[in-house]
Motif scaffolding. Structure first.
Motif, PDB file in Angstrom:
ATOM      1  N   ASP B  54      67.625  51.880  10.238  1.00 23.32           N
ATOM      2  CA  ASP B  54      68.249  50.594   9.943  1.00 23.32           C
ATOM      3  C   ASP B  54      69.227  50.231  11.061  1.00 23.32           C
ATOM      4  OD1 ASP B  54      66.872  50.622   7.550  1.00 23.32           O
ATOM      5  OD2 ASP B  54      68.584  51.361   6.376  1.00 23.32           O
ATOM      6  N   GLY B  55      69.355  48.932  11.311  1.00 28.02           N
ATOM      7  CA  GLY B  55      70.341  48.486  12.288  1.00 28.02           C
ATOM      8  C   GLY B  55      69.814  48.441  13.710  1.00 28.02           C
ATOM      9  N   MET B  56      68.557  48.840  13.913  1.00 37.57           N
ATOM     10  CA  MET B  56      67.948  48.755  15.243  1.00 37.57           C
ATOM     11  C   MET B  56      66.879  47.668  15.206  1.00 37.57           C
ATOM     12  SD  MET B  56      69.416  51.283  17.003  1.00 37.57           S
ATOM     13  CE  MET B  56      68.362  51.677  18.417  1.00 37.57           C
ATOM     14  N   ARG B  57      66.788  46.935  16.311  1.00 38.70           N
ATOM     15  CA  ARG B  57      65.677  45.989  16.479  1.00 38.70           C
ATOM     16  C   ARG B  57      64.670  46.611  17.449  1.00 38.70           C
ATOM     17  NH1 ARG B  57      70.142  43.464  17.251  1.00 38.70           N
ATOM     18  NH2 ARG B  57      69.831  43.567  19.519  1.00 38.70           N
ATOM     19  N   THR B  58      63.400  46.363  17.192  1.00 41.69           N
ATOM     20  CA  THR B  58      62.356  46.886  18.082  1.00 41.69           C
ATOM     21  C   THR B  58      61.740  45.725  18.847  1.00 41.69           C
ATOM     22  OG1 THR B  58      61.869  48.742  16.634  1.00 41.69           O
ATOM     23  CG2 THR B  58      60.134  48.071  18.169  1.00 41.69           C
ATOM     24  N   ARG B  59      61.769  45.821  20.164  1.00 39.69           N
ATOM     25  CA  ARG B  59      61.160  44.809  21.032  1.00 39.69           C
ATOM     26  C   ARG B  59      59.937  45.446  21.683  1.00 39.69           C
ATOM     27  NH1 ARG B  59      62.343  43.968  26.409  1.00 39.69           N
ATOM     28  NH2 ARG B  59      64.289  45.145  26.205  1.00 39.69           N
ATOM     29  N   ILE B  60      58.759  44.893  21.372  1.00 37.05           N
ATOM     30  CA  ILE B  60      57.517  45.408  21.962  1.00 37.05           C
ATOM     31  C   ILE B  60      57.422  44.894  23.405  1.00 37.05           C
ATOM     32  CG2 ILE B  60      54.997  45.450  21.778  1.00 37.05           C
ATOM     33  CD1 ILE B  60      56.303  46.820  19.398  1.00 37.05           C
ATOM     34  N   VAL B  61      57.287  45.798  24.345  1.00 38.52           N
ATOM     35  CA  VAL B  61      57.189  45.413  25.758  1.00 38.52           C
ATOM     36  C   VAL B  61      55.723  45.322  26.174  1.00 38.52           C
ATOM     37  CG1 VAL B  61      57.794  46.100  28.125  1.00 38.52           C
ATOM     38  CG2 VAL B  61      59.403  46.521  26.231  1.00 38.52           C
ATOM     39  N   HIS B  62      54.922  46.246  25.671  1.00 35.56           N
ATOM     40  CA  HIS B  62      53.505  46.307  26.014  1.00 35.56           C
ATOM     41  C   HIS B  62      52.796  46.949  24.835  1.00 35.56           C
ATOM     42  CE1 HIS B  62      49.794  47.130  28.154  1.00 35.56           C
ATOM     43  NE2 HIS B  62      49.895  48.401  27.833  1.00 35.56           N
ATOM     44  N   TRP B  63      51.616  46.427  24.485  1.00 35.27           N
ATOM     45  CA  TRP B  63      50.941  46.956  23.298  1.00 35.27           C
ATOM     46  C   TRP B  63      49.448  46.693  23.425  1.00 35.27           C
ATOM     47  CZ3 TRP B  63      53.426  49.807  19.690  1.00 35.27           C
ATOM     48  CH2 TRP B  63      52.719  50.141  18.529  1.00 35.27           C
ATOM     49  N   ASP B  64      48.676  47.740  23.557  1.00 36.82           N
ATOM     50  CA  ASP B  64      47.223  47.623  23.684  1.00 36.82           C
ATOM     51  C   ASP B  64      46.627  48.712  22.794  1.00 36.82           C
ATOM     52  OD1 ASP B  64      44.638  47.142  24.483  1.00 36.82           O
ATOM     53  OD2 ASP B  64      44.865  48.087  26.456  1.00 36.82           O
ATOM     54  N   ALA B  65      46.561  48.391  21.486  1.00 33.91           N
ATOM     55  CA  ALA B  65      46.232  49.400  20.470  1.00 33.91           C
ATOM     56  C   ALA B  65      44.723  49.566  20.349  1.00 33.91           C
ATOM     57  CB  ALA B  65      46.853  49.023  19.130  1.00 33.91           C
ATOM     58  N   ARG B  66      44.160  50.346  21.272  1.00 31.82           N
ATOM     59  CA  ARG B  66      42.749  50.742  21.235  1.00 31.82           C
ATOM     60  C   ARG B  66      42.653  52.107  21.886  1.00 31.82           C
ATOM     61  NH1 ARG B  66      40.955  50.272  26.382  1.00 31.82           N
ATOM     62  NH2 ARG B  66      42.411  49.126  27.719  1.00 31.82           N
ATOM     63  N   GLY B  68      42.290  54.594  24.490  1.00 26.53           N
ATOM     64  CA  GLY B  68      42.439  54.393  25.926  1.00 26.53           C
ATOM     65  C   GLY B  68      43.453  53.339  26.304  1.00 26.53           C
ATOM     66  N   GLY B  69      44.100  52.732  25.334  1.00 17.67           N
ATOM     67  CA  GLY B  69      45.159  51.761  25.618  1.00 17.67           C
ATOM     68  C   GLY B  69      46.515  52.430  25.750  1.00 17.67           C
ATOM     69  N   SER B  70      47.569  51.636  25.772  1.00 18.37           N
ATOM     70  CA  SER B  70      48.908  52.207  25.912  1.00 18.37           C
ATOM     71  C   SER B  70      49.925  51.279  25.272  1.00 18.37           C
ATOM     72  CB  SER B  70      49.240  52.440  27.388  1.00 18.37           C
ATOM     73  OG  SER B  70      49.194  51.224  28.110  1.00 18.37           O
ATOM     74  N   TRP B  71      51.163  51.732  25.211  1.00 17.60           N
ATOM     75  CA  TRP B  71      52.206  50.999  24.503  1.00 17.60           C
ATOM     76  C   TRP B  71      53.567  51.301  25.114  1.00 17.60           C
ATOM     77  CZ3 TRP B  71      56.023  53.983  22.281  1.00 17.60           C
ATOM     78  CH2 TRP B  71      55.737  55.358  22.148  1.00 17.60           C
ATOM     79  N   ARG B  72      54.489  50.390  24.903  1.00 19.66           N
ATOM     80  CA  ARG B  72      55.891  50.577  25.278  1.00 19.66           C
ATOM     81  C   ARG B  72      56.733  49.675  24.401  1.00 19.66           C
ATOM     82  NH1 ARG B  72      59.231  52.270  29.272  1.00 19.66           N
ATOM     83  NH2 ARG B  72      57.506  52.981  30.589  1.00 19.66           N
ATOM     84  N   TYR B  73      57.825  50.224  23.873  1.00 18.12           N
ATOM     85  CA  TYR B  73      58.780  49.380  23.149  1.00 18.12           C
ATOM     86  C   TYR B  73      60.198  49.857  23.410  1.00 18.12           C
ATOM     87  CZ  TYR B  73      58.929  52.911  19.323  1.00 18.12           C
ATOM     88  OH  TYR B  73      59.065  54.057  18.585  1.00 18.12           O
ATOM     89  N   VAL B  74      61.130  48.949  23.144  1.00 16.23           N
ATOM     90  CA  VAL B  74      62.547  49.241  23.312  1.00 16.23           C
ATOM     91  C   VAL B  74      63.229  49.011  21.977  1.00 16.23           C
ATOM     92  CG1 VAL B  74      64.684  48.556  24.478  1.00 16.23           C
ATOM     93  CG2 VAL B  74      62.523  48.593  25.748  1.00 16.23           C
ATOM     94  N   ALA B  75      63.998  50.009  21.547  1.00 22.23           N
ATOM     95  CA  ALA B  75      64.804  49.882  20.329  1.00 22.23           C
ATOM     96  C   ALA B  75      66.215  49.501  20.748  1.00 22.23           C
ATOM     97  CB  ALA B  75      64.803  51.201  19.560  1.00 22.23           C
ATOM     98  N   GLU B  76      66.722  48.419  20.153  1.00 26.37           N
ATOM     99  CA  GLU B  76      68.024  47.878  20.533  1.00 26.37           C
ATOM    100  C   GLU B  76      68.947  47.891  19.325  1.00 26.37           C
ATOM    101  OE1 GLU B  76      66.419  44.511  23.665  1.00 26.37           O
ATOM    102  OE2 GLU B  76      66.344  44.072  21.511  1.00 26.37           O
ATOM    103  N   GLY B  77      70.177  48.335  19.543  1.00 29.46           N
ATOM    104  CA  GLY B  77      71.158  48.333  18.471  1.00 29.46           C
ATOM    105  C   GLY B  77      72.082  49.518  18.604  1.00 29.46           C
ATOM    106  N   HIS B  78      73.096  49.574  17.734  1.00 33.04           N
ATOM    107  CA  HIS B  78      74.083  50.644  17.809  1.00 33.04           C
ATOM    108  C   HIS B  78      74.649  50.754  19.226  1.00 33.04           C
ATOM    109  CE1 HIS B  78      72.973  51.763  13.765  1.00 33.04           C
ATOM    110  NE2 HIS B  78      71.751  52.114  14.106  1.00 33.04           N
TER     111      HIS B  78
END
Lengths: 166, 166
Positions: B54-66, B68-78
């Motif tokens: 709770d209290g964190m926001r998640t910002r998806i930076v890159h998302w290729d959900a298959r 062989g794909g890849s992902w990146r996100y940033v959690a912001e808060g606190h």
């Protein structure tokens, strides 16, 4: 018989099972720079020329060698075809981290880490680690005769490193 | 106090350290189908609504959900930003296998396996396994208070499953 370190161009691969972790570690010296070894592991045409045991051909099906990319190849020979695939978690000058699955055992996944240690004088020590989630799976792989493919593949890599730009 | 299985919509997460493997296992039941849980883990807008404490926001930076794909996100808060990234080794209806790295510890890589076990009657048991290459790293993660993020995240997931198509 002793050979001075400066005249040895490579050593045989050392293959070790960690006693406490479900890990196999392979260590091997090459007469090449880290940049040459990185290229031999990331350029699909070069990679296909050396990976695997003698008598097998490697056909690259998909190859996107960047952090977040993925790969698939098929090894053909000895009367069969054997597919492998994974994703590249990270590629940087001194390290590759990737996943690895053999199509014949689709639920098995290894996390592989390759580190290129610069020994100077155009020599590099490759540290390859494969991490799996069971000792049984790790030990079955070690008993499978995998060292033949490792040694024959790296001998082919030795032979082609002269063609790889530094 | 006993509650009949048919009226329980979820259980708390069980978090276990394997005694013999550098593995953490998390088990949690959800009032959802496997398809809904898969969607909540692969749709970036849904994923960002529930992952983390709770209290964190998640910002998806890159998302290729298959596979062989890849992902990146940033959690912001606190008062901070915390980046995470990895690649999707495999996505199939009953299973996700992916790598996971926290930007603050760039050499650390976990191999994560999520299995969606269909319990019937619209209920699914999530089995999440994280495999790393050292017991020290695994135990430090367990001591970090990670269970707060796990429990608060899954509570948010419970609350939004009604919005997820079956």
């Amino acid at each position: 018989m002793t050979t001075s370190p400066s005249t040895r161009t490579h050593t045989e691969a050392r293959i070790e099972a960690d006693p406490d972790l479900p890990v196999v570690r392979i260590t091997r010296d090459f007469a090449a720079t880290p940049a040459q070894l990185l290229r031999a592991h990331t350029d699909p045409e070069l990679f296909a020329r050396w990976v695997g045991p003698d008598g097998m051909r490697t056909r690259i099906v998909h190859w996107d060698a960047r952090s977040g990319g993925s790969w698939r190849y098929v090894a053909e020979g000895h009367g069969g075809e054997f597919g492998f695939h994974g994703c590249f978690h990270e590629i940087r000058p001194d390290r590759i981290v990737q996943t690895f699955t053999f199509d014949g055992e689709p639920d098995g996944v290894a996390l592989e880490t390759l580190v290129f240690e610069d020994l100077g004088d155009g020599r590099t020590r490759l540290h390859a680690q494969s991490l799996v989630d069971s000792f049984e799976g790790r030990d079955a792989w070690l008993r499978s005769g995998m060292e033949v493919g490792v040694d024959q593949g790296y001998a082919k890599l030795d032979a082609l490193l002269g063609d790889v730009p530094a």
